[in-house]
Design a protein around this motif. Structure first.
Motif, short mmCIF file in Angstrom:
data_model
loop_
_atom_site.label_atom_id
_atom_site.label_comp_id
_atom_site.label_asym_id
_atom_site.label_seq_id
_atom_site.Cartn_x
_atom_site.Cartn_y
_atom_site.Cartn_z
N ARG A 1 0.88 -1.19 0.00
CA ARG A 1 0.00 0.00 0.00
C ARG A 1 0.91 1.23 0.00
O ARG A 1 1.64 1.46 0.96
CB ARG A 1 -0.91 0.00 1.22
CG ARG A 1 -1.92 1.14 1.26
CD ARG A 1 -2.91 0.90 2.40
NE ARG A 1 -3.89 1.97 2.49
CZ ARG A 1 -3.80 3.00 3.32
NH1 ARG A 1 -2.75 3.09 4.16
NH2 ARG A 1 -4.72 3.94 3.35
N ALA A 2 0.77 2.00 -1.10
CA ALA A 2 1.66 3.15 -1.28
C ALA A 2 0.85 4.40 -1.52
O ALA A 2 -0.24 4.36 -2.11
CB ALA A 2 2.62 2.92 -2.45
N TRP B 1 -3.90 6.98 -1.95
CA TRP B 1 -3.32 5.68 -1.67
C TRP B 1 -3.67 4.70 -2.78
O TRP B 1 -4.73 4.76 -3.38
CB TRP B 1 -3.82 5.14 -0.33
CG TRP B 1 -3.27 5.87 0.86
CD1 TRP B 1 -3.82 6.90 1.51
CD2 TRP B 1 -2.05 5.58 1.53
NE1 TRP B 1 -3.03 7.32 2.56
CE2 TRP B 1 -1.92 6.51 2.60
CE3 TRP B 1 -1.02 4.64 1.36
CZ2 TRP B 1 -0.83 6.51 3.45
CZ3 TRP B 1 0.06 4.65 2.22
CH2 TRP B 1 0.15 5.57 3.27
N PHE B 2 -2.71 3.74 -3.00
CA PHE B 2 -2.88 2.80 -4.10
C PHE B 2 -2.22 1.48 -3.71
O PHE B 2 -1.10 1.46 -3.15
CB PHE B 2 -2.24 3.37 -5.37
CG PHE B 2 -2.28 2.44 -6.55
CD1 PHE B 2 -3.47 1.93 -7.04
CD2 PHE B 2 -1.10 2.05 -7.18
CE1 PHE B 2 -3.49 1.06 -8.12
CE2 PHE B 2 -1.12 1.19 -8.26
CZ PHE B 2 -2.31 0.70 -8.73
N ASN B 3 -2.92 0.37 -3.96
CA ASN B 3 -2.38 -0.95 -3.67
C ASN B 3 -1.63 -1.49 -4.88
O ASN B 3 -2.20 -1.62 -5.98
CB ASN B 3 -3.51 -1.92 -3.29
CG ASN B 3 -4.17 -1.55 -1.99
OD1 ASN B 3 -3.55 -0.95 -1.11
ND2 ASN B 3 -5.44 -1.91 -1.82
N VAL B 4 -0.34 -1.83 -4.67
CA VAL B 4 0.51 -2.31 -5.76
C VAL B 4 0.83 -3.78 -5.49
O VAL B 4 1.47 -4.09 -4.49
CB VAL B 4 1.82 -1.50 -5.85
CG1 VAL B 4 2.67 -1.97 -7.03
CG2 VAL B 4 1.50 -0.01 -5.96
N PRO B 5 0.37 -4.72 -6.34
CA PRO B 5 0.69 -6.14 -6.15
C PRO B 5 2.06 -6.49 -6.78
O PRO B 5 2.38 -6.05 -7.90
CB PRO B 5 -0.45 -6.84 -6.86
CG PRO B 5 -0.89 -5.89 -7.93
CD PRO B 5 -0.63 -4.51 -7.42
N ILE B 6 2.89 -7.25 -6.07
CA ILE B 6 4.20 -7.69 -6.56
C ILE B 6 4.23 -9.23 -6.46
O ILE B 6 3.99 -9.79 -5.38
CB ILE B 6 5.34 -7.09 -5.73
CG1 ILE B 6 5.27 -5.55 -5.75
CG2 ILE B 6 6.68 -7.57 -6.26
CD1 ILE B 6 5.47 -4.94 -7.10
#
Length: 223
Positions: free
Chosen positions: A164-165, A213-218
């Motif tokens: 979460r960035a 805020w933005f959720n970034v999947p890795i």
């Protein structure tokens, strides 16, 4: 004369006996005995039987006869008035006709609306503003792939990390935290470093760029 002498002697004897009886009180006792008996016979009478009078019989009530309702009086209706109709001027030799009077047209009455007017509908709520989330997949960003830790490769560690960035309006990530862990700390830390280095297309709210805020999947997958 010989016959009258015994009669006179008998009468005188009766008188003498009467006088002697009065003096001796015999006649008075006979009178007292006779008079009370007659008086008592007159005063003492046998009791008469009492007769109870019979009550009068109630007379049956007769229902009053209903009066006939008065008949309504006939209302005299006005006779239809003849209406003059203009006729064209007849030809000199045309036969003349007879026009019949037309009945008057019934009056037109306006009926007022009795139903109350419906209240105005409440205004519709404003539509929520359109939100466009940031993106990290644009080709022009040239973001590198996340670095796979060498020790994690040897140990066979793999999994998915969601970071979460907070993406600023200029497209940079200033804050980041692990939202969903992969189960391996080395993979989680590698994902955090990758997200903070990347560049992003900033998000928009109602067409205006703003930080969000933005959720970034890795994904870490061994090939």
């Amino acid at each position: 004369m010989d016959r009258r002498i015994p009669i006179v002697i008998a009468v005188l004897g009766f008188h003498v006996l009467g006088l002697w009886a009065l003096q001796a009180g015999l006649l008075r006792r006979a009178v007292e005995l006779v008079v009370p008996v007659s008086v008592l016979s007159d005063m003492i009478e046998p009791p008469q039987p009492q007769v109870t009078p019979t009550p009068p019989q109630p007379q049956p009530r007769t229902a009053p006869t209903p009066k006939a309702a008065p008949l309504p009086r006939p209302v005299a209706q006005p006779a239809p008035q003849p209406v003059a109709v203009a006729t064209p001027t007849p030809a000199p030799q045309a036969p003349t006709g007879v026009t019949e009077p037309q009945p008057p047209a019934p009056p037109v009455t306006a009926v007022a609306a009795t139903e109350p007017a419906a209240p105005p509908a409440p205004p519709a709520p404003p539509a929520p503003p359109k939100i466009e989330l940031p993106s990290s997949n644009a080709d022009y960003l040239n973001n590198p792939k996340p670095a796979y830790p060498p020790l994690s490769k040897r140990l066979g560690e793999q999994g998915k990390v969601v970071v979460r960035a907070f993406i600023e309006a200029n497209g940079t990530a200033t804050k980041a935290e692990v939202r969903t862990s992969s189960g391996y700390d080395r993979l989680d830390q590698a994902a955090l470093q990758t997200v903070l280095k990347w560049r992003y297309v900033p998000g928009k709210r109602a067409g205006v760029i703003e930080g969000m805020w933005f959720n970034v999947p890795i994904h870490f997958v061994l090939e």
